[in-house]
Design a protein around this motif. Structure first.
Motif, short mmCIF file in Angstrom:
data_model
loop_
_atom_site.label_atom_id
_atom_site.label_comp_id
_atom_site.label_asym_id
_atom_site.label_seq_id
_atom_site.Cartn_x
_atom_site.Cartn_y
_atom_site.Cartn_z
N ILE A 142 0.86 -1.19 0.00
CA ILE A 142 0.00 0.00 0.00
C ILE A 142 0.88 1.23 0.00
N SER A 143 0.61 2.12 -0.94
CA SER A 143 1.36 3.36 -1.03
C SER A 143 0.39 4.53 -0.94
N ALA A 144 0.64 5.43 -0.02
CA ALA A 144 -0.20 6.62 0.14
C ALA A 144 0.48 7.80 -0.55
N ASP A 145 -0.20 8.40 -1.52
CA ASP A 145 0.32 9.59 -2.20
C ASP A 145 -0.02 10.80 -1.34
N VAL A 146 0.97 11.28 -0.60
CA VAL A 146 0.75 12.39 0.35
C VAL A 146 1.19 13.73 -0.23
N SER A 147 1.41 13.79 -1.52
CA SER A 147 1.95 15.01 -2.14
C SER A 147 1.02 16.22 -2.06
N LYS A 148 -0.29 16.03 -1.88
CA LYS A 148 -1.22 17.17 -1.86
C LYS A 148 -1.60 17.62 -0.44
N VAL A 149 -0.99 17.03 0.58
CA VAL A 149 -1.36 17.36 1.95
C VAL A 149 -0.70 18.68 2.38
N GLU A 150 -1.53 19.62 2.80
CA GLU A 150 -1.09 20.95 3.22
C GLU A 150 -0.85 20.99 4.73
N ILE A 151 -0.27 22.08 5.21
CA ILE A 151 -0.06 22.28 6.64
C ILE A 151 -1.43 22.29 7.33
N GLY A 152 -1.54 21.51 8.40
CA GLY A 152 -2.78 21.42 9.15
C GLY A 152 -3.76 20.38 8.63
N GLN A 153 -3.48 19.79 7.47
CA GLN A 153 -4.37 18.77 6.91
C GLN A 153 -3.94 17.38 7.35
N LYS A 154 -4.88 16.42 7.20
CA LYS A 154 -4.63 15.03 7.57
C LYS A 154 -4.95 14.13 6.39
N PHE A 155 -4.20 13.06 6.27
CA PHE A 155 -4.45 12.02 5.27
C PHE A 155 -4.90 10.80 6.05
N THR A 156 -6.15 10.35 5.85
CA THR A 156 -6.72 9.26 6.64
C THR A 156 -6.76 7.95 5.86
N VAL A 157 -7.12 6.89 6.53
CA VAL A 157 -7.25 5.57 5.91
C VAL A 157 -8.29 5.63 4.79
N ALA A 158 -9.36 6.38 4.99
CA ALA A 158 -10.41 6.50 3.97
C ALA A 158 -9.90 7.17 2.69
N ASP A 159 -8.83 7.94 2.78
CA ASP A 159 -8.27 8.64 1.62
C ASP A 159 -7.38 7.75 0.74
#
Length: 184
Positions: A142-159
């Motif tokens: 599993i690879s999570a593409d976190v390139s669009k996450v801004e300061i204060g944002q969260k990347f969750t399992v649902a994403d």
């Protein structure tokens, strides 16, 4: 991805003497379990097994050919001697392909978050995710593409955006990555 094939022969004898003799011949003793809990004693080519074992993840299906008969299987476990850099024993789990399996996969991250480029810090929260799927549908990793996450944002399992054929058993609101603001 390449489908690994491991050729195996059914063996009748067990014990230390037999295992040592197999290893001297360049083979290793193994055992294969099926979904009913039944087991079959095998011997496999050590070099062929080692090549597959070093190249796959715990959820990679291999073709375990037992006396020429194809079986979908996972390498469940192996006994490895770090001194000699050799596998001493292998356990396989043969699956039918019709019964769903459960697996816990480690998270891999791709991309540099926008928030990090702006001075924020990436904080990793959940190291792995629990999934349920048919063996053929189970992702290898599993690879999570976190390139669009801004300061204060969260990347969750649902994403994660996995296939509809994969059921996520982990909590969908669990945070995988968050971007903390820069320190002042």
């Amino acid at each position: 991805m390449e489908q690994f094939v491991v050729n195996a022969k059914i063996r009748k004898e067990a014990g230390k003497r037999v295992s040592k003799q197999l290893r001297a011949e360049g083979r290793i003793p193994a055992i294969a379990y099926n979904e009913k809990g039944e087991s079959i004693m095998l011997d496999v080519d050590a070099a062929e097994f080692s090549k597959a074992w070093r190249s796959i993840t715990p959820t990679t299906l291999i073709n375990l050919k037992i006396d020429g008969q194809d079986n979908m299987a996972y390498i469940q476990d192996t006994e490895y001697d770090i001194k000699t850099d050799k596998n001493l024993h292998a356990d396989f789990h043969i699956v039918s392909g019709t019964k769903p399996i459960t697996a816990v996969l480690k998270m891999h991250y791709s991309g540099t978050p926008v928030g990090v480029l702006k001075g924020g810090f990436m904080v990793k929260h959940v190291p792995d995710v629990k999934l349920k799927a048919l063996p053929a549908d189970m992702p290898v990793s599993i690879s999570a593409d976190v390139s669009k996450v801004e300061i204060g944002q969260k990347f969750t399992v649902a994403d994660l955006g996995l296939s509809d054929k994969v059921t996520i058993l982990s909590k969908p609101t669990a945070v995988i990555v968050s971007i903390a603001p820069p320190r002042k």
